[in-house]
Design a protein around this motif. Sequence first.
Motif, PDB file in Angstrom:
ATOM      1  N   TRP A   1       5.156  -7.983  -0.959  1.00  6.83           N
ATOM      2  CA  TRP A   1       4.858  -9.290  -1.241  1.00  6.83           C
ATOM      3  C   TRP A   1       4.051  -9.919  -2.448  1.00  6.83           C
ATOM      4  CZ3 TRP A   1      -0.458  -9.966  -1.815  1.00  6.83           C
ATOM      5  CH2 TRP A   1      -1.129 -11.073  -2.421  1.00  6.83           C
ATOM      6  N   ALA A   2       3.580  -8.549  -3.310  1.00 11.06           N
ATOM      7  CA  ALA A   2       3.284  -9.193  -4.131  1.00 11.06           C
ATOM      8  C   ALA A   2       3.968  -9.160  -5.785  1.00 11.06           C
ATOM      9  CB  ALA A   2       2.187  -7.973  -5.242  1.00 11.06           C
ATOM     10  N   TYR A   3       5.008  -8.170  -5.681  1.00 12.38           N
ATOM     11  CA  TYR A   3       6.531  -8.704  -6.449  1.00 12.38           C
ATOM     12  C   TYR A   3       7.067 -10.529  -5.500  1.00 12.38           C
ATOM     13  CZ  TYR A   3      10.291  -7.577  -9.230  1.00 12.38           C
ATOM     14  OH  TYR A   3      11.341  -7.525 -10.383  1.00 12.38           O
ATOM     15  N   GLY A   4       6.887 -10.405  -4.757  1.00 16.62           N
ATOM     16  CA  GLY A   4       7.455 -11.776  -4.232  1.00 16.62           C
ATOM     17  C   GLY A   4       7.225 -13.245  -5.112  1.00 16.62           C
TER      18      GLY A   4
ATOM     19  N   PRO B   1       3.696  -0.843   5.835  1.00 15.58           N
ATOM     20  CA  PRO B   1       2.674   0.281   5.884  1.00 15.58           C
ATOM     21  C   PRO B   1       2.806   1.263   5.129  1.00 15.58           C
ATOM     22  CG  PRO B   1       3.258   0.206   8.207  1.00 15.58           C
ATOM     23  CD  PRO B   1       4.413  -0.854   7.491  1.00 15.58           C
ATOM     24  N   GLY B   2       1.351   1.850   4.705  1.00 14.15           N
ATOM     25  CA  GLY B   2       1.170   3.006   4.372  1.00 14.15           C
ATOM     26  C   GLY B   2       1.695   3.191   3.199  1.00 14.15           C
ATOM     27  N   ILE B   3       1.205   4.446   2.342  1.00 21.41           N
ATOM     28  CA  ILE B   3       1.392   4.125   0.549  1.00 21.41           C
ATOM     29  C   ILE B   3       2.978   5.286   0.672  1.00 21.41           C
ATOM     30  CG2 ILE B   3       1.360   5.677  -0.888  1.00 21.41           C
ATOM     31  CD1 ILE B   3      -1.582   6.016  -0.121  1.00 21.41           C
ATOM     32  N   ILE B   4       4.139   4.634  -0.524  1.00 15.52           N
ATOM     33  CA  ILE B   4       4.914   4.845  -0.063  1.00 15.52           C
ATOM     34  C   ILE B   4       5.631   5.830  -0.959  1.00 15.52           C
ATOM     35  CG2 ILE B   4       7.891   3.997   0.615  1.00 15.52           C
ATOM     36  CD1 ILE B   4       6.168   3.363   2.636  1.00 15.52           C
TER      37      ILE B   4
ATOM     38  N   ALA C   1       9.291  -0.210  -0.716  1.00 14.74           N
ATOM     39  CA  ALA C   1       7.713  -0.251  -1.166  1.00 14.74           C
ATOM     40  C   ALA C   1       6.260  -0.644  -0.645  1.00 14.74           C
ATOM     41  CB  ALA C   1       7.787  -1.865  -2.129  1.00 14.74           C
ATOM     42  N   ASN C   2       5.707  -0.376  -0.407  1.00 14.66           N
ATOM     43  CA  ASN C   2       4.475  -0.770   0.577  1.00 14.66           C
ATOM     44  C   ASN C   2       4.615  -2.313   0.717  1.00 14.66           C
ATOM     45  OD1 ASN C   2       1.377  -1.969  -0.056  1.00 14.66           O
ATOM     46  ND2 ASN C   2       1.675  -0.277   1.370  1.00 14.66           N
TER      47      ASN C   2
END
Length: 314
Positions: free
Chosen positions: A116-119, A71-74, A110-111
């Motif tokens: 999740w979006a990438y996967g 969580p958070g901006i990474i 990653a955030n």
Amino acid sequence: MTSVSLVLDIGATKIAYGLVPDDSPRDVLHTGRIPTQPADSTAADQVRSALRQATQAAGSATIARVGIGAPGIISAEGTVVHAGDTMPGWAGTDLRALAAEEISAPVAIANDVRAWAYGEHKLGAGTEFPTGRVLYVSLGTGVGGALIEDSALIDGPTGSAGEISELVCADFRGLADRCENIASGNSLARYYQVLSHHPEAGLIPWTAPDPDAIDLRGVMELYSRGDDLAQRIITGNLTGLGRCLGALASGFDLTAIVLGGGVTGIGPAVTEPIEAGVRSAALAPQADLPVKLSTNLNHAPLIAAAALARDHAH
């Protein structure tokens, strides 16, 4: 010898871990969970513990890489540069350094929504869209997003690309607030908690969930029994979110929108108002924009972290 990705999905309440084999990227082995913020430890120490437990579970398998969704901006370097109130002390955590303390392997961080979006793009609903811009929207306890163009995550200097929680949308009464205050699972429940007792209330600020108050599951039970307030909140607030997404569809000339997260898993009562809002707000060229649902991959966050690690660990 089996080659695997060691993966973590870090949340405010739990850290899930597992091993994803290179030769079976939709499967997760030796999964486990530990609390993120127990009274006698810190989130950073719990990350170390999860890495140790996953390493032990690997046995003779070769850990080729580590993938972490958090969580958070990474930042690109793997540091949490911004975190919300649900994880005090999390901002400033150097996740790459934590991983290096426990295991010598390339790491991708990653955030959690971006991971999740990438996967999802590589292994799920996004496989239909190898080119173009796809907006991924996650509705859970909060609201998150990520943008993928030509199968690559759109990045930026701070790591916040795709963050949609601060966009403004309207609730069922036409009052405008940040999307997370309108359409997250906690906020939808909070709307019912407040307005069922104080119908004259204005904007409903986000607060930490009250364990003694009605939650979203309870609101949806009332919705299914025909409760007028529950139906107006769920339909109206999510239509408002959809209209915001429809405007983004035109503004960024999107190819598709993919919806995920626990709230969208509730079903058509949630997803249909969002799609209707998208259709009502998008310009004519985006009138038929595909609005897809996340696939139901078991352990999707872990599978996604592994997909990210296979392509981007260093």
